[in-house]
Design an enzyme around this catalytic site. Structure first.
Site, PDB file in Angstrom:
ATOM      1  N   SER A 117      -0.182   4.895  -3.598  1.00  0.00           N
ATOM      2  CA  SER A 117      -0.814   3.682  -4.117  1.00  0.00           C
ATOM      3  C   SER A 117      -0.332   3.375  -5.529  1.00  0.00           C
ATOM      4  O   SER A 117      -0.022   4.287  -6.307  1.00  0.00           O
ATOM      5  CB  SER A 117      -2.330   3.917  -4.143  1.00  0.00           C
ATOM      6  OG  SER A 117      -2.963   2.941  -4.923  1.00  0.00           O
ATOM      7  N   TYR A 141      -9.675   8.445  -7.022  1.00  0.00           N
ATOM      8  CA  TYR A 141      -8.833   7.920  -5.935  1.00  0.00           C
ATOM      9  C   TYR A 141      -7.350   7.997  -6.332  1.00  0.00           C
ATOM     10  O   TYR A 141      -6.528   8.571  -5.621  1.00  0.00           O
ATOM     11  CB  TYR A 141      -9.214   6.472  -5.601  1.00  0.00           C
ATOM     12  CG  TYR A 141      -8.202   5.810  -4.693  1.00  0.00           C
ATOM     13  CD1 TYR A 141      -8.102   6.170  -3.353  1.00  0.00           C
ATOM     14  CD2 TYR A 141      -7.310   4.853  -5.195  1.00  0.00           C
ATOM     15  CE1 TYR A 141      -7.140   5.586  -2.536  1.00  0.00           C
ATOM     16  CE2 TYR A 141      -6.354   4.269  -4.381  1.00  0.00           C
ATOM     17  CZ  TYR A 141      -6.274   4.642  -3.054  1.00  0.00           C
ATOM     18  OH  TYR A 141      -5.311   4.079  -2.253  1.00  0.00           O
ATOM     19  N   LYS A 145      -4.099  10.618  -4.937  1.00  0.00           N
ATOM     20  CA  LYS A 145      -2.763  10.223  -4.459  1.00  0.00           C
ATOM     21  C   LYS A 145      -1.680  10.865  -5.329  1.00  0.00           C
ATOM     22  O   LYS A 145      -0.656  11.335  -4.840  1.00  0.00           O
ATOM     23  CB  LYS A 145      -2.624   8.686  -4.506  1.00  0.00           C
ATOM     24  CG  LYS A 145      -3.578   7.942  -3.577  1.00  0.00           C
ATOM     25  CD  LYS A 145      -3.196   8.151  -2.129  1.00  0.00           C
ATOM     26  CE  LYS A 145      -4.121   7.434  -1.180  1.00  0.00           C
ATOM     27  NZ  LYS A 145      -3.790   7.664   0.239  1.00  0.00           N
TER      28      LYS A 145
END
Ligand code: UDP
Length: 323
Positions: A117, A141, A145
């Site tokens: 992302s 989050y 990643k």
């Protein structure tokens, strides 16, 4: 036919990948726990119900199928939720992915493609953002990643893992022909929410911040059609099979649109009014996030042919009306 394990293949982006793989003559096998995916999204592909953090299940799958590549889409995706509940994000996105990676290494799966992302970059220091930009993720989050990308590098060095990581900017739109599209519970993304206002399911859309240092004061993002995201995976897979050694690619088209411009396009495409309410800024939102996507275009031969804003919103609108 080559078998590709699509982890999270019943979800929004994963289901478009399944369709893309079938159209290209591959045999996708879906592993999905259906926590947010839909069984009907996988069409006639084989669906194995279960968690990618289940080492025994993975062992069974890799022993009973000859898997040529793993594409890993399964992930929790809400930035705000990740700040409040990091355990969920480190369990689903980090620990489960590690279990999956260990199985991939143990069973000598030739190629692994990871859904990363733009959240790995954090607040951009310059724009458009290329792959060399420092990675200082702002949320659990984004960190989940980023940590996996670091682990992938270590596994490449130590075990020869052959992988690619695609850093998605704003995935949007829906398949123009198949009954698959964006559906999150709860929905937090701008385009589906604005379309739900246009269709009368919601009264208004909230605009998170109108005092950013941008021409109309609202945040600017780089929207990529979900079918173009799927096609990039195929290009990357071909590149990896051909011995390509680069690992990280942005998936964005370098065109930024503000929240106001997106809403204007929603009004244009739907012919409906969209009532807006101004709210405070949302925590963790960078003012502008636009990709330099030239590496994927030049090195993978990626052609993001559907990623103009009007096409994205037209396809999302068709899905919104039919789902
Ligand atoms: N946004 C908004 N109202 C909403 C949802 C999103 O103003 O109801 C804004 C959000 O602050 C961001 C942009 O729209 O600037 C895109 O947000 P989205 O959640 O769709 O994707 P993200 O950029 O967070 O991945």
């Amino acid at each position: 036919m080559q078998e590709i394990l699509v982890v999270g293949g019943a979800g929004y982006i994963g289901s478009h990948m399944v369709a893309e793989l079938q159209a290209a003559g591959y045999d996708p096998v879906v592993l999905d726990d259906l926590s947010s995916g839909r069984e009907d999204f996988v069409g006639d592909a084989e669906l194995i119900g279960g968690d990618c953090g289940d080492a025994d299940l993975l062992n069974d799958i890799f022993s009973s199928h000859k898997i040529d590549a793993v594409m890993h889409f399964a992930s929790s995706i809400q930035v705000g939720e990740s700040v409040k509940n990091p355990i969920k994000y480190y369990k689903n996105n980090l620990i489960n992915t590690l279990t999956l990676l260990n199985a991939v290494v143990r069973h000598d799966v030739p190629d692994f493609i990871f859904s990363s992302s733009a959240a790995v970059y954090g607040e951009p220091e310059y724009t458009p953002v290329d792959e060399q930009h420092p990675c200082l993720p702002l949320s659990p989050y984004g960190r989940s990643k980023y940590f996996i990308e670091q682990i992938l590098q270590d596994y490449k060095k130590a075990y020869g893992l052959h992988y690619g990581s695609l850093r998605y900017f704003n995935a949007a739109g829906a398949h123009p022909e198949l009954p698959i599209g964006e559906q999150h519970e709860p929905e937090t993304h701008l385009i589906p929410l604005a379309l739900q206002v246009a269709s009368g399911q919601r009264e208004y859309i909230e605009i998170f911040g109108s005092d950013y240092d941008n021409p109309d004061g609202t945040c600017i993002r780089d929207y990529v059609h979900v079918c173009d995201i799927a096609s990039a995976h195929l290009k990357l897979f071909d590149y990896l099979k051909g011995g390509g050694n680069e690992s990280v690619f942005n998936l964005g088209v370098g065109e930024g649109y503000s929240v106001m411009e997106v809403i204007k396009m929603v009004k244009h495409v739907t012919g409906q009014e969209v009532e807006i309410h101004y709210e405070d800024r949302r925590e963790g939102d960078p003012a502008i996030l636009v990709a330099d996507g030239s590496k994927a275009i030049d090195q993978l031969g990626w052609d993001p042919e559907y990623s103009d804003l009007q096409t994205i919103i037209e396809d999302a609108w068709k899905w919104e009306q039919n789902r």
